[in-house]
Design an enzyme around this catalytic site. Structure first.
Site, PDB file in Angstrom:
ATOM      1  N   GLU A 109     -42.106   8.880  -8.427  1.00 31.74           N
ATOM      2  CA  GLU A 109     -41.290  10.082  -8.479  1.00 31.74           C
ATOM      3  C   GLU A 109     -41.461  11.036  -7.307  1.00 31.74           C
ATOM      4  O   GLU A 109     -40.716  12.019  -7.192  1.00 31.74           O
ATOM      5  CB  GLU A 109     -41.550  10.801  -9.810  1.00 31.74           C
ATOM      6  CG  GLU A 109     -40.997  10.015 -10.985  1.00 31.74           C
ATOM      7  CD  GLU A 109     -41.689  10.316 -12.304  1.00 31.74           C
ATOM      8  OE1 GLU A 109     -42.623  11.156 -12.309  1.00 31.74           O
ATOM      9  OE2 GLU A 109     -41.305   9.708 -13.315  1.00 31.74           O
ATOM     10  N   GLU A 162     -54.123   8.621 -18.717  1.00 29.18           N
ATOM     11  CA  GLU A 162     -53.108   8.205 -17.743  1.00 29.18           C
ATOM     12  C   GLU A 162     -53.741   7.745 -16.438  1.00 29.18           C
ATOM     13  O   GLU A 162     -53.303   6.778 -15.828  1.00 29.18           O
ATOM     14  CB  GLU A 162     -52.147   9.360 -17.499  1.00 29.18           C
ATOM     15  CG  GLU A 162     -50.911   8.984 -16.717  1.00 29.18           C
ATOM     16  CD  GLU A 162     -49.921  10.120 -16.671  1.00 29.18           C
ATOM     17  OE1 GLU A 162     -48.708   9.837 -16.646  1.00 29.18           O
ATOM     18  OE2 GLU A 162     -50.344  11.294 -16.663  1.00 29.18           O
TER      19      GLU A 162
END
Length: 752
Positions: A516, A670
């Site tokens: 991203e 994560e």
């Protein structure tokens, strides 16, 4: 004599039976000891509908959430609203209250807390010591997989003294957020100073707090009514999430048979509803206290009268019966399992990932899976994770649960159609972040433009709809639900594509890459590739349901441009006009071209070159190992399997095991360096290595097909995928070595 036998049977069920069941199922237990007192990442128990979190004592007030209970405070992004904490119980031994006593080795001796995943039970045992008194404590908690509105927690006490003790049973509403960050409307730069201050306070007090805990606060339930009945031993609370649904909870208290209550106190307020009892105990005798809790929201079951009745009925049925039914339901889930022979550590990780996947899923509903499960992390929002990560793991093992994920997209289709129209496109444009109740745009202010460009989401959704049909053959579902989602996302993707007449190809401009950091780039390879596959699926689905496909679907798919370097014989991340040189958490998105739901067709040479480039990019462009997102190594392992590299597939899998698993219950983060917890997509990606990576299986238009040779790491004797469901039939897939040492994949009739 009958009463004595009944009492002995109850104790057997409470203390012995779960342990025996777990002993027959190796690799299913995760245990905390005194070593975890200083660093303890809580797990949670769930049944896909509601939860309770763990605590070291097993009796503390902890966070609880329910699917679809969302706080819609104006100006803020939707937050999952915390239910009143329901598992809390407290014990006063005449000198100290259990929950007020610091957890230290001297006060909590012989400590052991076990997550028994085979049974879906959390059991906690220790000796609570205070001022010369000692009490052996055992806590057993479960959220029923059989009666899905029900949670049960039981506290067993064996004092080494005779005297008066007190027990307190509580429903405790979660307080309103200490800080509100109106992330839907306000740029984060304007919030940064106050957010940093709040974050510092959180991190000073709790080293396991999420790094964005200041933003990921639970939403709020306004309490509307509350009561406690001494005569009925019932407490209940009703409330409403801010601009969201109503909720109700009730707890029926079960006391030991034949014990006389000396004194009883009630507390009733918007802050707490509780019953406190005093009774006399005798040295060496065991006393079991059970809390039967029922919970609901207005879109799932009844409210006050229903939960009160359910709690009473549960108490009347009794702990032993409810536990046995719950365990039986979990044992049924485990008939679909992944078994690795020769690696006990990997086996435990597989089971913990399956456990978290199973406990966050529902059967034949319209609920998706939230990015971090039923937790406040990532605001409880639904991402493409649900469709492209969680769904592929579930659809082979429990298609009835996978069905809920894809049907969520049908339920929220009107919101996606309205969003497409607002952007000037046709069809359905799903939000990058959906709230799980309404499916509306839920992205924070700063990410809205990026989310609007990360349109691979819509193609991912269409592919999962088609793959559900391929796995189940459910033509009626495809006709009534799936095809409409596939058709409307195809219409959106068609309106999003641009024809380049000079080069005679279709392109997609102004997109955000899955990596991203690259926003507003032309022709992201992953986006273009999944769009191509989604449009081909739309043509095929139209044929199945007897509808005429839009002629543009096949035309765009045939002429879709996927950037490629002829010189290096590999795919590019995006158009060659964009430099690929930024530091990011994944290095390159090229590895995702081989992700099982997509699996872009290419030669073995190109696939190997793509894999090598992804590895090099991860080394060169990811700042340090602490910043690697676990979505990367689990996919690189699948990529390695696709090129036949068993050693590197195992190596990447091992890396995913280590720094991302938080103690003591294999809670995934994560990245290694943060506490962004319960990241379900990585649990699912890890499992997909076994379902699709090592087996070489893919869901194709011809069914579940072996498109790559199977591999088997040298440390393993075999891998068995148990209970794979295809078109209503069950199979086992087994990877073994023959006498010559060659790896073989065998499809067998299911053994269970």
């Amino acid at each position: 004599m009958i009463k004595t036998c009944s009492f002995i049977v109850s104790l057997f069920l409470l203390f012995i039976a779960p342990g025996i069941l777990a002993a027959d199922a190796p690799g299913f237990d995760l245990t905390a000891t005194q070593e975890n007192f200083s660093l303890y990442f809580p797990t949670y128990l769930a049944n896909g509908f509601f939860t309770t979190s763990s605590s070291l004592r097993g009796t503390d007030p902890t966070l609880s959430f329910m699917v679809g209970v969302i706080d819609y405070t104006p100006g803020d992004v939707p937050h999952p609203a915390a239910l009143p904490s329901w598992a809390e119980m407290d014990y006063f031994d005449g000198a100290a209250w259990l929950n007020a006593t610091p957890v230290t080795p001297s006060s909590f001796r012989d400590y052991r807390q076990t997550l028994q995943m085979y049974d879906g039970v959390l059991s906690t045992q220790y000796v609570f010591a205070s001022s010369g008194h000692a009490t052996r404590v055992a806590v057993t908690t479960f959220v029923s997989e059989d009666a899905t509105h029900l949670g049960v927690t039981s506290l067993s006490l064996t004092p080494d003294f005779t005297g008066i003790v007190r027990l307190r049973f509580t429903l405790r509403p979660h307080p309103a957020p200490a800080h509100r960050f109106l992330l839907a409307n306000v740029p984060s730069a304007e919030l940064r100073e106050s957010e940093a201050e709040a974050e510092a306070q959180i991190r000073l007090s709790d080293p396991t707090a999420p790094e964005r805990g200041a933003e990921w606060y639970p939403g709020y339930v306004n309490i509307q009514s509350f009561a406690a009945s001494d005569a009925q031993r019932i407490i209940w609370i009703t409330g409403r999430a801010v601009d969201g649904p109503q909720i109700a909870e009730a707890a029926a208290i079960g006391l030991p048979t034949g014990v006389k209550v000396i004194e009883s106190k009630l507390q009733k307020s918007p802050q707490v509803a509780s019953i406190e009892v005093a009774l006399r105990v005798e040295r060496g005798r065991t006393y079991a206290f059970t809390k039967y809790v029922a919970a609901s929201q207005e879109n799932w079951g009844g409210l006050k009268s229903s939960v009160i009745d359910w709690a009473k009925e549960a108490r009347a049925e009794g702990f032993g019966s409810l536990l046995a039914k719950h365990q039986s339901a979990w044992h049924g889930l485990w008939k679909s399992d992944i078994v690795v022979e020769g690696d006990p550590e990997i086996q435990r990780v597989i089971h913990s990932d399956l456990f978290y996947l199973y406990e966050n899923s529902t059967v034949n509903t319209t609920w998706a899976m939230e990015g971090c499960g039923l937790s406040p992390n990532y605001w409880g929002h639904v991402f493409w994770d649900s469709d492209s990560w969680d769904f592929p793991a579930l659809v082979l093992l429990h298609p009835d649960r996978a069905k809920s994920l894809v049907t969520f997209r049908y339920r929220t289709l009107p919101a996606a159609e309205a969003r497409a129209k607002s952007y000037g496109y046709r069809g359905a444009m799903y939000p990058w972040e959906s709230d799980p109740q309404k499916g509306i745009e839920s992205t924070d202010h700063d990410f809205v433009p990026i989310g609007a460009r990360e349109i691979h989401l819509d193609a991912d959704i269409a592919i999962s709809q088609w793959q559900y049909y391929l796995a189940t053959g459910d033509t009626a579902w495809l006709r009534d639900y799936g095809y409409r989602v596939i058709r409307e996302t195809a219409e959106f993707l068609t309106s999003r594509a641009t024809y380049n007449r000079e080069k005679s190809r279709y392109e997609i401009l102004h997109v955000c890459s899955p990596d991203e950091i690259y926003n507003d780039v032309p022709n992201d390879s992953f986006t273009n590739a999944v769009t191509q596959k989604a449009l081909r699926a739309a043509v095929a689905a139209a044929g199945v349901v007897g509808q005429p496909p839009d002629a543009q679907w096949a035309e765009i798919a045939r002429k879709m441009y996927i950037p490629f370097s002829e010189k290096e014989q590999r795919h590019l991340d995006f158009d060659e006009t964009v430099p690929h040189d930024r530091k990011s958490w994944m290095g390159s998105a090229i590895s995702w071209l081989s992700y099982p739901p997509l699996d872009l067709a290419m030669s073995n040479e190109v696939r190997r070159n793509d894999y090598n480039f992804a590895i090099k990019s991860l080394t060169d462009l990811t700042p340090n190992a602490e910043g690697i997102n676990d979505m990367v190594p689990v996919i690189l392992s699948i990529d390695a399997a696709a090129v036949g590299d068993a050693a590197n597939a195992y190596k990447r899998l091992e890396f995913s095991n280590g720094p991302f698993l938080k103690p003591p219950f294999n809670v995934r983060s994560e990245t290694p360096g943060n506490n962004h917890l319960y990241i379900l997509c990585v649990s699912s990606g890890f499992l997909e290595n076994f379902l699709y990576g090592f087996t070489g299986l893919r869901l194709t238009d011809q069914g579940l097909t072996a498109v790559y040779p199977p591999i088997l790491p040298s440390a393993w004797k075999s891998v068995t995928i148990k209970g794979v469901k295809l078109h209503g039939q069950s199979y086992d897939y087994v990877i073994i070595r023959d006498e010559a040492g060659n790896v073989q994949l065998e499809k067998r009739a299911a053994t269970v």
